[in-house]
Motif scaffolding. Sequence first.
Motif, PDB file in Angstrom:
ATOM      1  N   SER A   3     -41.887  -2.412  -1.367  1.00  0.00           N
ATOM      2  CA  SER A   3     -41.597  -3.790  -0.970  1.00  0.00           C
ATOM      3  C   SER A   3     -40.100  -4.090  -1.124  1.00  0.00           C
ATOM      4  O   SER A   3     -39.477  -4.683  -0.233  1.00  0.00           O
ATOM      5  N   ILE A   4     -39.519  -3.677  -2.236  1.00  0.00           N
ATOM      6  CA  ILE A   4     -38.081  -3.934  -2.448  1.00  0.00           C
ATOM      7  C   ILE A   4     -37.262  -3.144  -1.425  1.00  0.00           C
ATOM      8  O   ILE A   4     -36.292  -3.640  -0.849  1.00  0.00           O
ATOM      9  N   TRP A  60     -48.447  -0.598   5.466  1.00  0.00           N
ATOM     10  CA  TRP A  60     -49.159  -1.776   4.971  1.00  0.00           C
ATOM     11  C   TRP A  60     -48.183  -2.733   4.269  1.00  0.00           C
ATOM     12  O   TRP A  60     -48.196  -3.941   4.509  1.00  0.00           O
ATOM     13  N   VAL A  61     -47.294  -2.181   3.442  1.00  0.00           N
ATOM     14  CA  VAL A  61     -46.314  -3.024   2.735  1.00  0.00           C
ATOM     15  C   VAL A  61     -45.415  -3.743   3.745  1.00  0.00           C
ATOM     16  O   VAL A  61     -45.052  -4.905   3.571  1.00  0.00           O
ATOM     17  N   GLY A  62     -45.096  -3.051   4.831  1.00  0.00           N
ATOM     18  CA  GLY A  62     -44.181  -3.625   5.825  1.00  0.00           C
ATOM     19  C   GLY A  62     -44.861  -4.469   6.889  1.00  0.00           C
ATOM     20  O   GLY A  62     -44.196  -5.004   7.776  1.00  0.00           O
ATOM     21  N   GLY A  63     -46.180  -4.605   6.822  1.00  0.00           N
ATOM     22  CA  GLY A  63     -46.869  -5.502   7.752  1.00  0.00           C
ATOM     23  C   GLY A  63     -47.301  -4.866   9.064  1.00  0.00           C
ATOM     24  O   GLY A  63     -47.685  -5.577   9.994  1.00  0.00           O
ATOM     25  N   ALA A  64     -47.264  -3.534   9.156  1.00  0.00           N
ATOM     26  CA  ALA A  64     -47.675  -2.898  10.415  1.00  0.00           C
ATOM     27  C   ALA A  64     -49.121  -2.418  10.371  1.00  0.00           C
ATOM     28  O   ALA A  64     -49.727  -2.173  11.405  1.00  0.00           O
ATOM     29  N   GLN A  65     -49.685  -2.306   9.166  1.00  0.00           N
ATOM     30  CA  GLN A  65     -51.023  -1.731   9.069  1.00  0.00           C
ATOM     31  C   GLN A  65     -52.079  -2.823   9.268  1.00  0.00           C
ATOM     32  O   GLN A  65     -52.909  -2.732  10.152  1.00  0.00           O
ATOM     33  N   LEU A 105     -33.934  -1.602   4.057  1.00  0.00           N
ATOM     34  CA  LEU A 105     -33.785  -0.229   4.551  1.00  0.00           C
ATOM     35  C   LEU A 105     -34.987   0.114   5.434  1.00  0.00           C
ATOM     36  O   LEU A 105     -36.079  -0.427   5.238  1.00  0.00           O
ATOM     37  N   PRO A 106     -34.811   1.026   6.394  1.00  0.00           N
ATOM     38  CA  PRO A 106     -35.946   1.396   7.255  1.00  0.00           C
ATOM     39  C   PRO A 106     -37.084   2.015   6.433  1.00  0.00           C
ATOM     40  O   PRO A 106     -36.842   2.890   5.592  1.00  0.00           O
ATOM     41  N   TRP A 107     -38.311   1.566   6.701  1.00  0.00           N
ATOM     42  CA  TRP A 107     -39.450   2.021   5.896  1.00  0.00           C
ATOM     43  C   TRP A 107     -39.651   3.528   6.011  1.00  0.00           C
ATOM     44  O   TRP A 107     -40.075   4.186   5.060  1.00  0.00           O
TER      45      TRP A 107
END
Length: 393
Positions: free
Chosen positions: A158-159, A193-198, A166-168
């Motif tokens: 998440s950080i 999932w953390v980045g909202g794509a899942q 930074l790019p996931w």
Amino acid sequence: MNNHKIIPTREAGLERLKAFLPSAGKNYAAFRNYDLGQEKHFNVSMLSPYIRHRVLTETEVLKSVLQSHSQKSAEKFIQEIFWRTYWKGWLEMRPTVWAEYCSNLNKLYDQLQTQSGLRRSWEDACSGNTGIDCFDSWAKELFEIGYLHNHSRMWFASIWIHTLELPWELGADFFLRHLLDADPASNTLSWRWVGGAQTIGKTYMASAQNIQKFTKGRFYPRNLSRTPKMIQSSNNPDRLPISFDAVPDNPKNYAILLHWEDMDWSGLKDLLPNAKKIFCLVPNNEPKPLIASNLQQNFRKKLVDDSLMRWQKNFGSVKFIENLEALKSDAFDSIFTNYITVGHTRDFIQNFDWGSTKLIKIAHDYDRRTWPHATHGFFRFKDQIGNFLLALN
Ligand SMILES: Cc1cc2nc3c(=O)[nH]c(=O)nc-3n(C[C@H](O)[C@H](O)[C@H](O)COP(=O)(O)OP(=O)(O)OC[C@H]3O[C@@H](n4cnc5c(N)ncnc54)[C@H](O)[C@@H]3O)c2cc1C
């Protein structure tokens, strides 16, 4: 047992399982989210490096847990094992998600050569020099022991995405090169999932209060972003059927290919007596784009040695190979191997020109039964857990 040292043998995995079993019930449910710090992960099992390589199987871990606890009291632990199963099945049916990650990663490595700002931020993050004390401490822990608690993986990702921006894919790659349990499915899909794509539109935001609570006050990071930085990616693709190969009756002129991705070789046992040759694919350390950590490479090599020692009486002589050319020399009709899930090894094997030799991938009953249910979210999959447990053999 020295809790933090992850020893690359099945025996050590079994010992860890035995030591953890009394805590797999209510204790795990109550305390699993606390990260008390390196060398203090007593409230979780640390079994993932063994399960990942199938040195311990999900089936035997689940059965052991059910011998010590009721399904209800071990519900949380059982669900975590099935999170792994769910991610594996989900990615098997949507392999383009992995392909897209690899392609983006290659482009990002090109950008690291030309964009000095990006390169500096990435290097600071990977070496634990961001000035965010919890993040830096987790980067160092990962580097030193190849393991991070689940909650810290979530905070770290998440950080990385929302605060450091930074790019996931670079973060997922950092994990994949250092974790002893590095797994293309659990890792890629957790980062997404953390980045909202899942789960489309749902991001995971680390907060200082949550970190303070679950690290028992060890950290209280200031200035964490509260604004989600949604990651860009294609929509979740339509799912494809998983193709499980059938074993032909009375196969002739065949070889066996063992590999380190799945070292439960019991499904190949009946084929051993008549195999013309047995090969073992050792971990390939070519850059992808960067090579894996020494810790991870050594861990995998030693697990292979340990597995071969255990299976030696079944095998006779085994030829070690790093590339697949040797498999062509004897013009086998077919080659049997354990099913290889989506990831670098699968890419490597799929890109090889097999000529007229047929590669037959044998899947375990557990995988055949569970993966096709990863059709939607975990909550639908979870409803099947009772049935999956009844079918354990
Ligand atoms: C960003 C991120 C990256 C991750 N990368 C990986 C990875 O590369 N490989 C990997 O095995 N796990 C990964 N996980 C999942 C999880 O963090 C680890 O499986 C878990 O921390 C392993 O520690 P443990 O064995 O002590 O877990 P325990 O809490 O003791 O759980 C028991 C087992 O259940 C499975 N499990 C537990 N939590 C999860 C989960 N959230 N997702 C999938 N399986 C789970 C593991 O096999 C684990 O050994 C990742 C999670 C996040 C948030």
